[in-house]
Motif scaffolding. Structure first.
Motif, mmCIF file in Angstrom:
data_model
loop_
_atom_site.group_PDB
_atom_site.id
_atom_site.type_symbol
_atom_site.label_atom_id
_atom_site.label_comp_id
_atom_site.label_asym_id
_atom_site.label_seq_id
_atom_site.Cartn_x
_atom_site.Cartn_y
_atom_site.Cartn_z
ATOM 1 N N LYS A 1 5.483 0.919 -10.119
ATOM 2 C CA LYS A 1 6.931 1.077 -10.197
ATOM 3 C C LYS A 1 7.344 2.065 -9.109
ATOM 4 C CE LYS A 1 7.264 0.334 -15.155
ATOM 5 N NZ LYS A 1 7.620 0.952 -16.442
ATOM 6 N N PRO A 2 8.431 1.804 -8.400
ATOM 7 C CA PRO A 2 8.869 2.716 -7.337
ATOM 8 C C PRO A 2 9.056 4.161 -7.813
ATOM 9 C CG PRO A 2 10.046 0.657 -7.157
ATOM 10 C CD PRO A 2 9.256 0.597 -8.443
ATOM 11 N N GLU A 3 9.460 4.348 -9.056
ATOM 12 C CA GLU A 3 9.664 5.713 -9.557
ATOM 13 C C GLU A 3 8.357 6.491 -9.745
ATOM 14 O OE1 GLU A 3 10.248 2.860 -13.091
ATOM 15 O OE2 GLU A 3 10.991 2.965 -11.044
ATOM 16 N N ARG A 4 7.218 5.812 -9.606
ATOM 17 C CA ARG A 4 5.917 6.471 -9.693
ATOM 18 C C ARG A 4 5.362 6.822 -8.302
ATOM 19 N NH1 ARG A 4 3.815 6.944 -14.358
ATOM 20 N NH2 ARG A 4 1.663 6.977 -13.642
ATOM 21 N N ILE A 5 6.151 6.518 -7.271
ATOM 22 C CA ILE A 5 5.751 6.815 -5.889
ATOM 23 C C ILE A 5 6.480 8.083 -5.444
ATOM 24 C CG2 ILE A 5 5.741 5.991 -3.501
ATOM 25 C CD1 ILE A 5 5.936 3.117 -4.726
ATOM 26 N N ILE A 6 5.721 9.088 -5.008
ATOM 27 C CA ILE A 6 6.323 10.328 -4.529
ATOM 28 C C ILE A 6 6.819 10.147 -3.108
ATOM 29 C CG2 ILE A 6 5.895 12.748 -3.960
ATOM 30 C CD1 ILE A 6 3.726 12.695 -6.190
ATOM 31 N N ARG A 7 5.946 9.592 -2.270
ATOM 32 C CA ARG A 7 6.314 9.371 -0.874
ATOM 33 C C ARG A 7 5.367 8.358 -0.263
ATOM 34 N NH1 ARG A 7 3.462 12.622 3.252
ATOM 35 N NH2 ARG A 7 1.827 13.786 2.229
ATOM 36 N N VAL A 8 5.766 7.880 0.921
ATOM 37 C CA VAL A 8 4.938 6.964 1.706
ATOM 38 C C VAL A 8 4.853 7.546 3.113
ATOM 39 C CG1 VAL A 8 4.582 4.580 2.447
ATOM 40 C CG2 VAL A 8 5.903 5.035 0.360
ATOM 41 N N LYS A 9 3.640 7.685 3.600
ATOM 42 C CA LYS A 9 3.427 8.261 4.928
ATOM 43 C C LYS A 9 2.953 7.174 5.886
ATOM 44 C CE LYS A 9 0.718 11.719 7.372
ATOM 45 N NZ LYS A 9 -0.404 12.656 7.281
ATOM 46 N N GLY A 10 3.582 7.102 7.039
ATOM 47 C CA GLY A 10 3.165 6.140 8.047
ATOM 48 C C GLY A 10 1.930 6.622 8.790
ATOM 49 N N GLU A 11 0.988 5.722 8.954
ATOM 50 C CA GLU A 11 -0.249 6.000 9.698
ATOM 51 C C GLU A 11 -0.466 4.844 10.668
ATOM 52 O OE1 GLU A 11 -2.442 8.530 9.552
ATOM 53 O OE2 GLU A 11 -1.540 9.647 7.909
ATOM 54 N N GLY A 12 0.268 4.837 11.764
ATOM 55 C CA GLY A 12 0.170 3.728 12.716
ATOM 56 C C GLY A 12 0.681 2.449 12.077
ATOM 57 N N ASN A 13 -0.168 1.426 12.039
ATOM 58 C CA ASN A 13 0.218 0.150 11.429
ATOM 59 C C ASN A 13 -0.039 0.122 9.926
ATOM 60 O OD1 ASN A 13 1.145 -1.030 13.788
ATOM 61 N ND2 ASN A 13 -0.903 -1.696 14.383
ATOM 62 N N TYR A 14 -0.384 1.246 9.350
ATOM 63 C CA TYR A 14 -0.681 1.343 7.923
ATOM 64 C C TYR A 14 0.301 2.307 7.273
ATOM 65 C CZ TYR A 14 -5.084 -0.784 9.303
ATOM 66 O OH TYR A 14 -6.029 -1.629 9.806
ATOM 67 N N ALA A 15 0.292 2.324 5.947
ATOM 68 C CA ALA A 15 1.099 3.272 5.186
ATOM 69 C C ALA A 15 0.247 3.801 4.039
ATOM 70 C CB ALA A 15 2.354 2.603 4.646
ATOM 71 N N VAL A 16 0.380 5.086 3.767
ATOM 72 C CA VAL A 16 -0.347 5.711 2.670
ATOM 73 C C VAL A 16 0.657 6.069 1.583
ATOM 74 C CG1 VAL A 16 -1.848 7.609 1.967
ATOM 75 C CG2 VAL A 16 -2.044 6.664 4.277
ATOM 76 N N PHE A 17 0.413 5.578 0.371
ATOM 77 C CA PHE A 17 1.263 5.866 -0.783
ATOM 78 C C PHE A 17 0.691 7.048 -1.542
ATOM 79 C CE2 PHE A 17 2.638 1.721 0.263
ATOM 80 C CZ PHE A 17 3.877 1.532 -0.324
ATOM 81 N N PHE A 18 1.551 7.979 -1.915
ATOM 82 C CA PHE A 18 1.164 9.121 -2.738
ATOM 83 C C PHE A 18 1.827 8.914 -4.094
ATOM 84 C CE2 PHE A 18 0.679 10.408 1.585
ATOM 85 C CZ PHE A 18 -0.414 11.254 1.590
ATOM 86 N N LEU A 19 1.015 8.717 -5.118
ATOM 87 C CA LEU A 19 1.520 8.393 -6.448
ATOM 88 C C LEU A 19 1.522 9.621 -7.353
ATOM 89 C CD1 LEU A 19 -0.427 5.034 -6.930
ATOM 90 C CD2 LEU A 19 1.800 5.397 -5.858
#
Length: 108
Positions: free
Chosen positions: A14-32
């Protein structure tokens, strides 16, 4: 709900469980909120369109405004970590934060 893959399995988050998303080039890291980080093979721009309530504070950080604990004209803070707001995005970010009532929730 958005779908993210962890190893060989796909999880729904659920989007409300995602704190932030960090861009890493062509990838993204989700912090839950449960402390997990999940690497996505999609770039940050893709997730910016899939998470419309989130705020792109800088070219590399898409944040959930619900987790902003402090802010000023140049940065937002989430759980003690300060994220700079790019000069070009400051006006837009402040308008979005006011619009989502995050400013009222931040202790004075």
């Amino acid at each position: 709900m958005i779908k993210l893959s962890i190893g060989n399995k796909i999880i729904e988050v659920k989007p409300e469980r995602i704190i932030r998303v960090k861009g890493e080039g062509n990838y993204a890291v989700f912090f839950l909120i449960d402390g997990r980080t999940v690497l996505s093979a999609r770039h940050l721009g893709h997730w910016e369109t899939k998470l419309p309530g989130f705020i792109l504070v800088h070219k590399g950080n898409l944040v959930n405004p619900a987790f902003i604990t402090d802010m000023d004209t140049e940065s937002v803070t989430i759980d003690g970590t300060v994220f700079p707001i790019s000069r070009r995005r400051r006006k837009i970010v402040s308008q979005l934060i006011i619009k989502t009532d995050v400013a009222d929730a931040i202790p004075a």
